[in-house]
Enzyme design. Structure first.
Site, PDB file in Angstrom:
ATOM      1  N   GLU A 281       0.825  -1.201   0.000  1.00 18.79           N
ATOM      2  CA  GLU A 281       0.000   0.000   0.000  1.00 18.79           C
ATOM      3  C   GLU A 281       0.862   1.254   0.000  1.00 18.79           C
ATOM      4  O   GLU A 281       1.945   1.274   0.569  1.00 18.79           O
ATOM      5  CB  GLU A 281      -0.886   0.049   1.251  1.00 18.79           C
ATOM      6  CG  GLU A 281      -1.986  -0.964   1.288  1.00 18.79           C
ATOM      7  CD  GLU A 281      -2.806  -0.839   2.569  1.00 18.79           C
ATOM      8  OE1 GLU A 281      -2.624   0.165   3.301  1.00 18.79           O
ATOM      9  OE2 GLU A 281      -3.609  -1.737   2.842  1.00 18.79           O
TER      10      GLU A 281
ATOM     11  N   CYS B 117       4.641  -7.513   8.156  1.00 18.01           N
ATOM     12  CA  CYS B 117       5.381  -6.941   9.285  1.00 18.01           C
ATOM     13  C   CYS B 117       5.480  -7.963  10.411  1.00 18.01           C
ATOM     14  O   CYS B 117       4.514  -8.654  10.718  1.00 18.01           O
ATOM     15  CB  CYS B 117       4.673  -5.681   9.787  1.00 18.01           C
ATOM     16  SG  CYS B 117       5.544  -4.825  11.115  1.00 18.01           S
TER      17      CYS B 117
ATOM     18  N   CYS C 200       2.381  -5.599  16.593  1.00 19.40           N
ATOM     19  CA  CYS C 200       1.527  -4.705  17.367  1.00 19.40           C
ATOM     20  C   CYS C 200       0.099  -5.247  17.323  1.00 19.40           C
ATOM     21  O   CYS C 200      -0.422  -5.543  16.246  1.00 19.40           O
ATOM     22  CB  CYS C 200       1.583  -3.292  16.796  1.00 19.40           C
ATOM     23  SG  CYS C 200       3.245  -2.579  16.801  1.00 19.40           S
TER      24      CYS C 200
ATOM     25  N   GLU D   7       8.461  -2.345   9.247  1.00 19.68           N
ATOM     26  CA  GLU D   7       9.338  -1.585  10.138  1.00 19.68           C
ATOM     27  C   GLU D   7      10.541  -1.099   9.330  1.00 19.68           C
ATOM     28  O   GLU D   7      11.381  -1.890   8.910  1.00 19.68           O
ATOM     29  CB  GLU D   7       9.787  -2.465  11.306  1.00 19.68           C
ATOM     30  CG  GLU D   7      10.981  -1.963  12.095  1.00 19.68           C
ATOM     31  CD  GLU D   7      10.805  -0.566  12.655  1.00 19.68           C
ATOM     32  OE1 GLU D   7      11.667   0.286  12.361  1.00 19.68           O
ATOM     33  OE2 GLU D   7       9.812  -0.325  13.378  1.00 19.68           O
TER      34      GLU D   7
ATOM     35  N   SER E 298       9.520   6.578  10.565  1.00 24.86           N
ATOM     36  CA  SER E 298       8.885   6.133  11.801  1.00 24.86           C
ATOM     37  C   SER E 298       9.346   4.728  12.165  1.00 24.86           C
ATOM     38  O   SER E 298       9.350   3.830  11.327  1.00 24.86           O
ATOM     39  CB  SER E 298       7.358   6.141  11.642  1.00 24.86           C
ATOM     40  OG  SER E 298       6.728   5.648  12.808  1.00 24.86           O
TER      41      SER E 298
ATOM     42  N   SER F 152       6.969   5.171  17.336  1.00 26.14           N
ATOM     43  CA  SER F 152       5.645   4.670  17.715  1.00 26.14           C
ATOM     44  C   SER F 152       5.713   4.217  19.168  1.00 26.14           C
ATOM     45  O   SER F 152       6.243   3.155  19.469  1.00 26.14           O
ATOM     46  CB  SER F 152       5.237   3.508  16.804  1.00 26.14           C
ATOM     47  OG  SER F 152       5.121   3.940  15.472  1.00 26.14           O
TER      48      SER F 152
ATOM     49  N   CYS G 229      -3.669   1.405   8.225  1.00 22.83           N
ATOM     50  CA  CYS G 229      -2.504   0.956   7.463  1.00 22.83           C
ATOM     51  C   CYS G 229      -2.532  -0.560   7.305  1.00 22.83           C
ATOM     52  O   CYS G 229      -2.633  -1.297   8.280  1.00 22.83           O
ATOM     53  CB  CYS G 229      -1.230   1.392   8.187  1.00 22.83           C
ATOM     54  SG  CYS G 229       0.277   0.914   7.346  1.00 22.83           S
TER      55      CYS G 229
END
Length: 389
Positions: A114, A134, A138, A187, A218, A241, A363
């Protein structure tokens, strides 16, 4: 909302190295300007030819080598033998009422990523992806629903910017991408070398010339990489984050905290600030009755007190994800109370403006939903063939 789709094969389950794929050619966007010069010289050309190619790529923004009218046919053949220009295929475009545009791109190996364009008061900002999937884990994030398949090449990251910019070039209204945030799927510091190469390419004065102060990277908190990044001399912005003000809470929602708890993370952040004299932005997603209590706000103020003059906090409204339905968005009242506690403690903070709430806003959500539809379609087609036998 408007949506444009094109047909494509479902994302492949089996991993295959790009270089092992039949007919694969890396994107020329993956070369730095100096590397392009070296490559041209090694292939019997003068340095200025590489400069001409660079200008065609980043100033005229052509999408094929054949469009480079001042390059010889022999050299174009060499370029075509070794590289492609843009390796991405556009699968889906979603346009929001507020001007946000979400792109789903297909990579050469069929995997999906994306990219998001956001209209800000200061210009056009593009959020790029750095990995397919990823592994950070999280517990509130759509990006981590699918584990990391591979890193993106530097060329694949640059290509995201180029395709978004091409849209505005084709419109002829003179708008250009002025800001970049490396906050998409993955990441960035887990794909460190390719991200660094990407940053240096888009920041190059002879190319897209996106200013370092207009670029933000980030990270979820890879402490050793934050220190390494501090020493690179790349004057881009750093965002972390954070999402929780204590180790117990952060470890419960961000697995990375078990490897790099807040003590190690803030040691690295302090090193970064001392080394670069640059401000650090903290991202804090507001999860209803999870991390949005007034005492959490006070903990956050205390945690960042030592670096207050060179830190900033973004309070981010949560975009719900169906697979994480145990989380919900904090109410406006809870956000306001949290914000007030921070301000009373002298914290520089803001509630971030939302973008694209009428499309797959979270996201990784567009990618995840598309992959589900592709799998369902593949299963239905397989079932139909089986019944037809």
């Amino acid at each position: 909302m408007s949506e444009v789709t094109t047909q494509s094969k479902p994302e492949r389950r089996k991993r295959q190295k790009l270089e092992d794929m039949e007919g694969y050619k890396p994107s020329i966007y993956g070369l730095t300007r100096d590397e392009l010069i070296d490559w041209a010289v090694e292939h019997g050309e003068k340095k200025f030819r590489a400069t001409q190619i660079w200008d065609w790529l980043y100033k005229k923004r052509v999408q094929s080598f054949e469009e480079m009218t001042n390059i010889s046919k022999d050299f174009i053949a060499k370029l075509n033998d070794n590289f492609c220009v843009n390796p991405l295929k556009q699968r889906i475009v979603q346009e929001s009422k507020d001007g946000t545009v979400k792109y789903l791109f297909e990579l050469p190996d069929g995997m999906l990523i994306e990219t998001v364009l956001m209209r800000q008061h200061y210009g056009l900002s593009v959020c790029v992806t750095t990995q397919v999937g990823c592994n950070i884990g999280c517990t509130f994030c759509a990006s981590g629903l699918i584990k990391k398949q591979r890193d993106l090449t530097a060329g694949e990251i640059v290509a995201q910017i180029m395709l978004v910019q091409k849209y505005f070039d084709d419109r002829g209204d003179g708008e250009r991408v002025s800001h970049v945030v490396v906050m998409g799927i993955g990441e960035p510091f887990d794909n460190y070398d390719n991200v660094l190469r990407f940053l240096r390419t888009i920041n190059n004065d002879n190319g897209l010339a996106i200013g370092a102060r207009h670029i933000t990277v980030s990270t979820s908190g890879l402490a050793p990489k934050i220190k390494e990044f501090a020493n690179e001399g790349v004057q881009v912005n750093l965002a972390v984050s954070l999402h929780a003000p204590n180790n117990d809470l952060r470890s419960s929602i961000m697995r990375i905290n078990r490897s790099f708890p807040l003590e190690k993370l803030f040691e690295a952040i302090e090193y970064y600030i001392q080394t670069t004299n640059r401000r650090v932005t903290f991202e804090y997603i507001m999860l209803n009755e999870v991390n949005d209590h007034p005492e959490n706000a006070q903990e956050l103020a205390d945690l960042t007190k030592k670096i207050r003059k060179l830190s900033y906090i973004n309070l981010i409204p949560y975009n719900p994800v169906s697979e994480h339905d145990h989380y919900s968005r904090s109410t406006k009242e809870r956000v306001a109370t949290f914000y007030d506690v921070l301000k009373k403690n002298g914290v520089n903070c803001v509630v971030r403006q939302e973008h694209g709430t009428d499309i797959d806003a979270a996201c990784g959500q567009l990618r995840s939903n598309t992959m589900k539809r592709d799998r369902q379609k593949a299963v239905a087609e397989a079932s139909g063939k089986s019944e037809g036998k």
